[in-house]
Design an enzyme around this catalytic site. Structure first.
Site, short mmCIF file in Angstrom:
data_model
loop_
_atom_site.label_atom_id
_atom_site.label_comp_id
_atom_site.label_asym_id
_atom_site.label_seq_id
_atom_site.Cartn_x
_atom_site.Cartn_y
_atom_site.Cartn_z
N ASP A 1 0.76 -1.37 -0.10
CA ASP A 1 0.02 0.06 -0.20
C ASP A 1 0.87 1.23 0.03
O ASP A 1 1.91 1.40 0.43
CB ASP A 1 -1.02 0.06 1.21
N HIS B 1 -10.55 -1.34 -6.50
CA HIS B 1 -10.67 -0.49 -5.89
C HIS B 1 -9.49 0.80 -6.34
O HIS B 1 -9.90 1.81 -6.12
CB HIS B 1 -9.81 -0.84 -4.34
C1 HEM Z 1 -9.12 -0.86 4.95
C2 HEM Z 1 -9.22 -0.22 3.95
C3 HEM Z 1 -8.42 -0.08 2.45
C4 HEM Z 1 -7.77 -0.87 2.13
C5 HEM Z 1 -7.29 -2.26 2.65
C6 HEM Z 1 -7.05 -0.16 1.02
C7 HEM Z 1 -5.96 -0.90 0.03
C8 HEM Z 1 -5.46 -0.21 -0.87
C9 HEM Z 1 -4.47 -0.80 -1.61
C10 HEM Z 1 -3.63 -2.14 -1.57
C11 HEM Z 1 -4.10 0.05 -2.72
C12 HEM Z 1 -3.07 -0.01 -3.75
C13 HEM Z 1 -1.76 0.61 -3.59
C14 HEM Z 1 -1.40 2.10 -3.67
O1 HEM Z 1 -1.69 2.22 -4.71
O2 HEM Z 1 -1.30 2.64 -2.79
C15 HEM Z 1 -5.03 1.46 -2.63
C16 HEM Z 1 -4.83 2.38 -3.26
C17 HEM Z 1 -5.77 3.49 -2.97
N1 HEM Z 1 -6.96 3.69 -2.14
FE1 HEM Z 1 -6.93 2.45 -0.63
N2 HEM Z 1 -7.39 0.90 0.80
C18 HEM Z 1 -8.32 1.17 1.80
C19 HEM Z 1 -9.31 2.31 1.99
C20 HEM Z 1 -9.05 3.34 1.11
C21 HEM Z 1 -10.18 4.69 1.55
C22 HEM Z 1 -11.12 4.62 2.39
C23 HEM Z 1 -9.97 5.55 0.46
C24 HEM Z 1 -10.52 6.79 0.12
C25 HEM Z 1 -11.65 7.19 0.59
C26 HEM Z 1 -8.82 4.86 -0.22
C27 HEM Z 1 -8.36 5.46 -1.41
C28 HEM Z 1 -7.23 4.98 -2.26
C29 HEM Z 1 -6.60 5.59 -3.22
C30 HEM Z 1 -6.77 7.00 -3.84
C31 HEM Z 1 -5.61 4.86 -3.80
C32 HEM Z 1 -4.78 4.98 -4.97
C33 HEM Z 1 -5.56 4.65 -6.22
C34 HEM Z 1 -4.55 5.11 -7.33
O3 HEM Z 1 -3.80 5.98 -7.52
O4 HEM Z 1 -4.29 4.04 -8.39
N3 HEM Z 1 -8.35 3.53 0.12
N4 HEM Z 1 -5.42 1.11 -1.27
#
Ligand code: HEM
Length: 491
Positions: A221, A354
């Site tokens: 992440d 996601h």
């Molecule tokens: C337990 C909850 C969550 C998990 C397990 C999770 C997990 C992840 C993972 C594994 C990634 C891919 C790695 C990365 O690009 O950094 C990611 C990307 C991302 N997540 Fe989450 N996330 C969670 C909650 C959230 C929430 C609540 C938000 C926003 C409201 C969010 C917004 C984002 C964004 C903006 C990205 C980057 C997307 C991109 O630029 O391609 N995430 N998340």
């Protein structure tokens, strides 16, 4: 001169005091983790040069804003202000010298022993006598009032302290040992005395061994965070480069009217998101993608990767559609270098994944059309899954993500991503593709998602009866510039 033991101990004591008064001892090692695959901070030289050209003062911006998801130990101390007059005076005299700014974080030699940052809720600003309008309706109402909008099933699962309206602010303390974090907290607590009350504390820490940098479901992440212009002018391939005002108030492209003292502050969203890891794993093994040549486990892994949009190593499914590619995941120059180049096509990456829901890239057109960037700084909390939990497919000990995000506008930032993209089955890219299967929320009711999760059978409906991520609530804060801590907030 002969130094008597009494004199020697006085000297040590005085030096200790000097350290306490002037901040903290400096470290030779970094307080940040640096797993391969995550963007690195710019060098101090490059950041200062970019900031000078942009007229940005990095010493006025709190350090946590820029470090991203790279902390080893971080403790969040939510507090209430008991005596505003004393609190303000101690804030200026004792706390301000401890606050870590963005420039300090750029090199080991300038990093403090523990990063100390502070942020205030709307009720906290009111307690300090601030009547200025920061002009963000979500911040003003607080997160509790937003629970319905965010898709939470009421507040039954919320940590009780987030529901009482008594949280005025939060201290963020991050270091490379918990001992340093605790020592720093003791300093803060001693300085503020009875002028504040610690209401709730969440201790968070990076996962151990080869899971460093990975959230609890197992995926790396923090890969895709935007680069802020005027701080990091050399974005990695595929990394969004955003105007300062998308993250910092009063800067370029921040269109809202703000009080002058709030310039270079940022809204800080905190959410405690419990993750049901054994249940998530069980769902994957029960519903594998069936494709010739794939074992059941490989089909389960493929489903998980398509739900997130990335494999555990961080390799994006768009570039590595059938199996993980650890070399790609570890390569920060390549692992974010893609767009969903053929809008309306989800063969390589599902619409509901996601990362596609949170940043649709070419689905929206040019990245400049995306006005919903946030800067995440989340960190896992809670222990590893126990053997008993894995065997029973049932969570018995809480673990999850201390989700944090900075932005200049919560309504178009965090709130928009959760409400309008993740929780919305009619994602703008294509109707009826379903919820974000990992973080999308439907007030606790069953969620459905097709969104091409199964590449062989794009309309296969995955009904998710239970959530894998449970909102335990949180709060909205404002991370002020250091200049405001020295003046408006403490006088
Ligand atoms: C337990 C909850 C969550 C998990 C397990 C999770 C997990 C992840 C993972 C594994 C990634 C891919 C790695 C990365 O690009 O950094 C990611 C990307 C991302 N997540 Fe989450 N996330 C969670 C909650 C959230 C929430 C609540 C938000 C926003 C409201 C969010 C917004 C984002 C964004 C903006 C990205 C980057 C997307 C991109 O630029 O391609 N995430 N998340």
């Amino acid at each position: 001169m002969k130094i008597t033991s009494t004199f020697a101990s006085l000297l040590v004591c005085a030096l200790g005091l000097a350290t306490a008064v002037h901040g903290q001892q400096k470290k030779t090692t970094s307080i940040l983790i640096n797993p391969p695959g995550l963007p690195k901070l710019p060098t101090a030289e490059a950041a200062k040069e970019a900031a000078a050209a942009a007229g940005l003062n990095l010493t006025n911006i709190q350090g946590d804003i820029v470090v991203g998801m790279s902390k080893l130990f971080e403790t969040f101390v939510f507090f209430s202000i008991a005596d505003a007059t004393t609190f303000k005076s101690k804030l200026r005299s004792d706390i301000l010298p401890l606050i870590t700014n963005a420039e300090q974080m750029l090199a080991n030699e300038t990093q403090p022993d523990t990063l100390v940052n502070i942020a205030f809720s709307q009720t906290g600003l009111t307690a300090l006598g601030i009547t200025d309008n920061l002009n963000d309706t979500a911040f003003q109402s607080g997160q509790l009032a937003n629970a319905q909008t965010l898709g939470d099933p009421g507040t039954t699962n919320w940590v009780p302290q987030f529901t009482t309206g008594t949280i005025h602010g939060v201290f963020l303390l991050a270091s490379d040992t918990q001992t340093s974090v605790n020592a720093s907290l003791a300093n803060v607590a001693a300085a503020l005395g009875t002028s504040f009350t610690q209401v709730y504390t969440l201790v968070a820490l990076a996962r151990p061994g080869n899971q460093v940098g990975h959230e609890h479901f197992g995926y790396l992440d923090g890969i895709s965070n935007p680069a802020i212009q005027g701080f990091d002018d050399n974005p990695l391939p595929g990394q969004a480069s955003v105007a300062t005002g998308e993250i910092l108030l009063g800067e370029v492209n921040d269109t809202m009217t703000r009080p002058a003292w709030a310039k270079d502050g940022s809204f800080f969203v905190f959410r405690q998101l419990e993750q049901l890891v054994p249940e998530f794993d069980k769902y994957l093994t029960d519903n594998p993608i069936v494709e010739s040549g794939l074992t059941v486990q490989e089909g389960a892994d493929l489903l998980g990767a398509r739900m997130i949009g990335r494999w555990p190593s961080g390799a994006p499914v768009f570039l590595s559609p059938l199996a993980d590619d650890p070399a790609l995941g570890a390569n920060s120059s390549a692992n974010n270098d893609f767009t969903y180049t053929a809008p309306n096509n989800a063969t390589l990456c599902p619409f509901s994944a996601h990362i596609r829901k949170n940043r649709p890239r070419a689905d929206l057109g040019a990245e400049s059309k995306n006005t919903h960037h946030i800067l995440r700084g989340s960190i896992p909390y809670g222990p590893e899954v126990t053997a008993a939990e894995a065997a029973s497919n049932k969570t018995t000990i809480e673990r999850g993500m201390a989700f944090t995000a900075y932005q200049s506008n919560i309504v178009t930032g965090f709130q928009f991503l959760q409400q309008t993209w993740m929780n919305n089955p009619n994602f703008f890219v294509k109707n009826n593709t379903g919820f974000d299967p990992v973080v999308g929320a439907n007030h606790g009711a069953a969620r459905w998602t097709e969104g091409n999760l199964d590449p062989i059978n794009p309309t296969r409906n995955f009904t998710l009866v239970n959530d894998f991520v449970i909102s335990r609530g949180g709060e909205y804060f404002f991370s002020p510039p250091l200049s405001a801590i020295a003046t408006t907030l403490s006088t």
